[in-house]
Scaffold this motif. Structure first.
Motif, short mmCIF file in Angstrom:
data_model
loop_
_atom_site.label_atom_id
_atom_site.label_comp_id
_atom_site.label_asym_id
_atom_site.label_seq_id
_atom_site.Cartn_x
_atom_site.Cartn_y
_atom_site.Cartn_z
N TYR A 146 0.69 -1.19 -0.03
CA TYR A 146 -0.04 -0.12 -0.10
C TYR A 146 0.97 1.31 -0.15
N ARG A 147 1.97 1.35 1.03
CA ARG A 147 2.76 2.46 1.16
C ARG A 147 3.44 2.84 -0.43
N ARG A 148 4.06 1.51 -0.99
CA ARG A 148 4.85 2.04 -2.21
C ARG A 148 3.81 2.26 -3.46
N ALA A 149 2.53 1.77 -3.26
CA ALA A 149 1.53 2.03 -4.32
C ALA A 149 1.27 3.45 -4.35
N LEU A 150 1.07 3.94 -3.15
CA LEU A 150 0.73 5.25 -3.00
C LEU A 150 1.91 6.18 -3.75
N GLU A 151 3.05 5.70 -3.71
CA GLU A 151 4.14 6.69 -4.21
C GLU A 151 4.08 6.51 -5.73
N LEU A 152 3.26 5.50 -6.25
CA LEU A 152 3.38 5.08 -7.68
C LEU A 152 2.29 5.65 -8.21
N LEU A 153 1.30 5.93 -7.71
CA LEU A 153 0.15 6.22 -8.05
C LEU A 153 -0.19 7.71 -8.66
N SER A 154 -0.89 7.78 -9.75
CA SER A 154 -1.32 9.20 -10.40
C SER A 154 -2.35 10.04 -9.45
N PRO A 155 -2.20 11.14 -9.28
CA PRO A 155 -3.03 11.94 -8.48
C PRO A 155 -4.55 11.59 -8.77
N ARG A 156 -5.08 11.17 -9.87
CA ARG A 156 -6.33 10.83 -9.92
C ARG A 156 -6.68 9.46 -10.00
N GLY A 157 -5.50 8.88 -9.77
CA GLY A 157 -5.69 7.08 -9.64
C GLY A 157 -6.23 6.26 -8.47
N VAL A 158 -6.36 5.10 -8.66
CA VAL A 158 -7.00 4.52 -7.69
C VAL A 158 -6.01 3.09 -7.39
N ILE A 159 -6.37 2.78 -6.03
CA ILE A 159 -5.84 1.68 -5.50
C ILE A 159 -6.85 0.82 -5.00
N ARG A 195 -4.44 11.40 3.61
CA ARG A 195 -4.01 11.53 2.05
C ARG A 195 -5.11 11.01 1.36
N VAL A 196 -5.93 10.05 1.96
CA VAL A 196 -6.80 9.34 0.77
C VAL A 196 -8.12 9.30 1.30
N SER A 197 -9.35 9.13 0.31
CA SER A 197 -10.75 8.73 0.59
C SER A 197 -10.54 7.25 0.22
N ALA A 198 -11.57 6.61 1.06
CA ALA A 198 -11.40 5.03 0.91
C ALA A 198 -12.97 4.44 1.23
N VAL A 199 -13.16 3.43 0.40
CA VAL A 199 -14.44 2.64 0.96
C VAL A 199 -13.96 1.14 1.00
N LEU A 200 -14.39 0.41 1.98
CA LEU A 200 -14.41 -1.09 2.04
C LEU A 200 -15.48 -1.48 1.49
N ALA A 201 -15.38 -1.86 0.21
CA ALA A 201 -16.47 -2.40 -0.51
C ALA A 201 -16.89 -4.13 -0.18
N THR A 211 -8.36 6.31 -3.12
CA THR A 211 -8.16 7.60 -4.16
C THR A 211 -7.45 8.46 -3.27
N PRO A 212 -6.55 9.03 -3.73
CA PRO A 212 -5.91 10.34 -3.00
C PRO A 212 -6.95 11.52 -2.96
N VAL A 213 -6.97 12.16 -1.82
CA VAL A 213 -7.68 13.59 -1.61
C VAL A 213 -6.77 14.37 -2.40
N PRO A 214 -7.84 15.24 -3.29
CA PRO A 214 -7.03 16.01 -4.14
C PRO A 214 -6.22 17.29 -3.44
N THR A 215 -4.97 17.84 -3.77
CA THR A 215 -4.38 19.11 -3.06
C THR A 215 -4.60 19.98 -3.71
N ALA A 216 -4.67 21.24 -3.02
CA ALA A 216 -5.04 22.52 -3.54
C ALA A 216 -3.92 22.81 -4.49
#
Ligand SMILES: C[S@@+](CC[C@H](N)C(=O)[O-])C[C@H]1O[C@@H](n2cnc3c(N)ncnc32)[C@H](O)[C@@H]1O
Length: 216
Positions: A146-159, A195-201, A211-216
């Motif tokens: 999870y930690r490494r995935a956040l570094e590799l994720l695009s700003p509008r990406g999804v893990i 840093r993220v918004s998340a739902v456990l479906a 998904t990352p919370v948008p930064t201003a």
């Protein structure tokens, strides 16, 4: 793994969702016939979900941690545009041999690149951004992935992270074994990560959508 969702309900949901392609059906049936842990494969309903998520995020680069016989990798590849790519990681040569055979039969198989070796090492050598990252390998490394995935994720990406209900054992305190503890820890880490918004479906065995919370 037991069924958290009633099998009849799961079958109904799969039947009214995006259909399983013939290549994926053949791959699933061969995996069920020949592989010991065939239930590791996501199956038709979660497969339809992965396909749809790929389209929703308009992904062109997908990273998968845990390929097995390639079912979920095909779900992503089938949803990607022509120039789209899936990098998928695994350590098991026998599973990869099955995956390679089915990727060769699919018109979408050329979009898939297999990286053999421990996924944390593979991830360390990758450059982002990825639009979609699916984590579905050894549970003890879930927080590290999870930690490494956040570094590799695009700003509008999804893990997406699979099996995060762990057959319902996430409810058991104290955890009965170290894999349950690792998933409980992941769920705490995600829930408290500002840093993220998340739902456990509650699809199949539970899947985080993050998904990352948008930064201003
Ligand atoms: C649950 S299965 C993946 C199922 C696959 N996503 C699907 O739905 O068809 C988990 C896979 O992770 C692989 N795996 C386990 N430890 C790993 C590691 N350290 N690095 C990479 N892959 C690993 C296993 O060999 C196994 O094939």
């Amino acid at each position: 793994m037991t069924d958290l969702v009633l099998p009849t309900i799961d079958a109904y949901a799969a039947a009214v969702s995006l259909p399983e392609t013939s290549t994926r059906r053949a791959l699933r049936e061969e995996t069920e016939r020949t592989m010991e842990f065939a239930r590791m494969l996501v199956g038709p309903l979660e497969g339809a979900f992965l396909h749809l998520m790929t389209r929703l995020v308009q992904a062109t680069r997908v990273l998968e941690i845990g390929m097995f016989t390639g079912y979920s990798a095909l779900c992503f590849a089938e949803a990607l545009p022509d120039q789209g790519r899936v990098i998928t990681c695994d350590v098991d040569a026998a599973s990869a041999a099955v995956a390679r055979r089915f990727f060769a039969q699919s018109p979408h198989g050329r979009k898939i690149e297999i990286r053999m070796g421990p996924a944390l090492e593979t991830m360390a050598g990758l450059t982002g951004p990825f639009d979609l990252i699916f984590i579905d390998a050894d549970k003890l490394n879930y927080v590290n992935y999870y930690r490494r995935a956040l570094e590799l994720l695009s700003p509008r990406g999804v893990i997406l992270i699979d099996n995060v209900l762990w057959d319902g054992d996430v409810l058991v305190e104290p955890p009965p074994d170290e894999r349950t503890a690792a998933i409980q820890e992941l769920n705490r880490v995600v829930r408290t990560d500002t840093r993220v918004s998340a739902v456990l479906a509650t699809i199949r065995d539970g899947i985080w959508i993050i998904t990352p919370v948008p930064t201003a």
